[in-house]
Design a protein around this motif. Structure first.
Motif, short mmCIF file in Angstrom:
data_model
loop_
_atom_site.label_atom_id
_atom_site.label_comp_id
_atom_site.label_asym_id
_atom_site.label_seq_id
_atom_site.Cartn_x
_atom_site.Cartn_y
_atom_site.Cartn_z
N VAL A 10 63.87 64.58 35.33
CA VAL A 10 62.47 63.14 34.98
C VAL A 10 62.28 62.86 33.73
O VAL A 10 62.90 61.57 33.63
N GLN A 11 62.91 63.32 32.84
CA GLN A 11 62.24 63.49 32.15
C GLN A 11 63.48 62.56 31.21
O GLN A 11 63.21 61.94 29.90
N LEU A 15 61.83 55.57 30.51
CA LEU A 15 60.61 55.06 29.94
C LEU A 15 60.35 53.46 30.09
O LEU A 15 60.96 52.90 29.29
N ARG A 43 60.97 56.10 34.72
CA ARG A 43 59.36 56.71 34.90
C ARG A 43 58.68 55.18 34.01
O ARG A 43 59.01 54.52 33.04
N ARG A 45 54.96 54.05 33.11
CA ARG A 45 53.62 53.98 31.88
C ARG A 45 53.18 53.01 32.18
O ARG A 45 53.05 52.35 32.22
#
Length: 376
Positions: A10-11, A15, A43, A45
């Motif tokens: 996932v990381q 992003l 991901r 944010r």
């Protein structure tokens, strides 16, 4: 795969930051955020700069759209244009330095848009601008400066219409950076259409469908001028001789009317209902069932054109000229409003048919970004 491996996978995904600052921004990301998350390719944010910090203008919209608690709150608040832009740049720079995004998505034309775009660009973070290419050609409008600067430094420009493409091309921006995706505002309306049609705010206010006028005014250039506010009150008084008028009063506008001692004048107009700001669904229900809309807003020019409802924009220019040429929008002076509404065609007489304003813009935006997500 173990928990540690799953977390690492996932990381390792790129992003992507989505920046929102004001109520129109929240409407624009309402469908984009969940679809980008659902892609599973990155991901996401969610960054709330806090330019609209009043609960009625901020958290209520997040709740209504099912958006999560923002991952980052910059808490910028009010201030001059320089203060808001500068504070946003400093705060967002720190966020990017703590964890660098692959892309920063900014929307619209508010101070947070240009502030985050500048901070990201200076750090070498790629920037995508949603609702790019809009131009009023009026540099006295702070929003116009924000639009021009953001478009000039963004790597990817998502435009709502053909005229926006042309504006960017005329400014020398390469076609490779421009992609027409349509109008993201329409996605949110279509997603909420059933709830809007079922909303009972019109009945609760004792209004007759197609029998009233919806009014919204908030632009500083208008409401901070005493003579303009006096003309607005006169126009409202004339309108209410023939129709009910509903006015959700923006906090800025209320403060200015109080300063000019005009609130009491409004209170004695029997067919004028001055109400508090509304959440998206009841607000759009009032728009949907109105005879006409009179406003200085940008977004309402688009939504009324989509719905075929006459919109009278009390401004000398518009950054959305397609709403005039293909939609139901008309630019008027404040002293022309009452006569214009009297002659307005019934709603739906001209239904907007603007290409790509079809409720699928978020899909196209996600597809566009994912193609470029791993590009250097």
């Amino acid at each position: 795969m173990g928990d540690t491996d799953t977390m690492h996978a996932v990381q390792s995904k790129p992003l992507v930051d989505i920046v929102a600052a004001t109520r129109p921004n929240f409407v624009k990301i309402a469908r984009l955020y969940p679809q980008l998350v659902a892609s599973g390719e990155c991901r996401v944010r969610l960054v709330h700069t806090g330019q609209h910090y009043d609960a009625n203008l901020s958290q209520a919209f997040f709740d209504e759209f099912g958006l999560p608690v923002p991952d980052v709150r910059l808490g910028i608040g009010s201030g001059s244009h320089a203060e808001q832009t500068g504070h946003t740049m400093m705060a967002y720079e720190q966020i990017c330095q703590a964890e660098r995004p692959a892309w920063t998505i900014v929307v619209g034309d508010v101070n947070a848009t240009v502030g985050c775009a500048l901070a990201a660009t200076k750090l070498g973070v790629r920037v995508a601008h949603l609702e790019a290419g809009l131009r009023s050609f009026d540099r006295s409008m702070p929003e116009e400066i924000n639009r021009v600067v953001t478009d000039a430094i963004s790597d990817l420009l998502w435009t709502p219409s053909e005229d926006a493409d042309a504006h960017l091309a005329e400014e020398g921006i390469p076609a490779s950076r421009i992609e027409r995706v349509g109008n993201i505002m329409i996605d949110t309306f279509e997603h909420r259409r059933t709830a809007i049609e079922q909303d009972t705010t019109v009945d609760r206010l004792g209004l007759t469908r197609r029998g009233y006028v919806m009014a919204t005014f908030h632009r500083p250039a208008n409401v901070e001028d005493y003579a303009w506010c006096l003309a607005l009150v006169a126009a409202l008084e004339t309108m209410t001789r023939e129709r009910d008028v509903v006015w959700p009063l923006h906090p800025r506008t209320r403060a200015q009317l109080a300063r000019f001692e005009l609130l009491e004048t409004l209170s004695v107009m029997p067919r004028l209902q001055v109400i508090e700001p509304l959440a998206y669904t009841p607000f759009m229900a009032l728009i949907r069932h109105a005879h006409a809309v009179v406003t200085d807003s940008g977004g309402l020019q688009e939504e009324t054109s989509h719905l075929g409802i006459a919109c009278f924009t009390v401004r000398a220019n518009t950054e959305r000229p397609i709403t005039v040429t293909l939609g139901t929008n008309r630019l008027v002076r404040i002293d022309e409003v009452a006569d214009a509404i009297r002659l307005a065609a019934p709603p739906d007489a001209r239904r907007g048919a603007i290409p790509l304003w079809d409720g699928r813009t978020a899909e196209r935006v996600v597809h566009s970004l994912l193609k470029r997500l791993d590009a250097v």
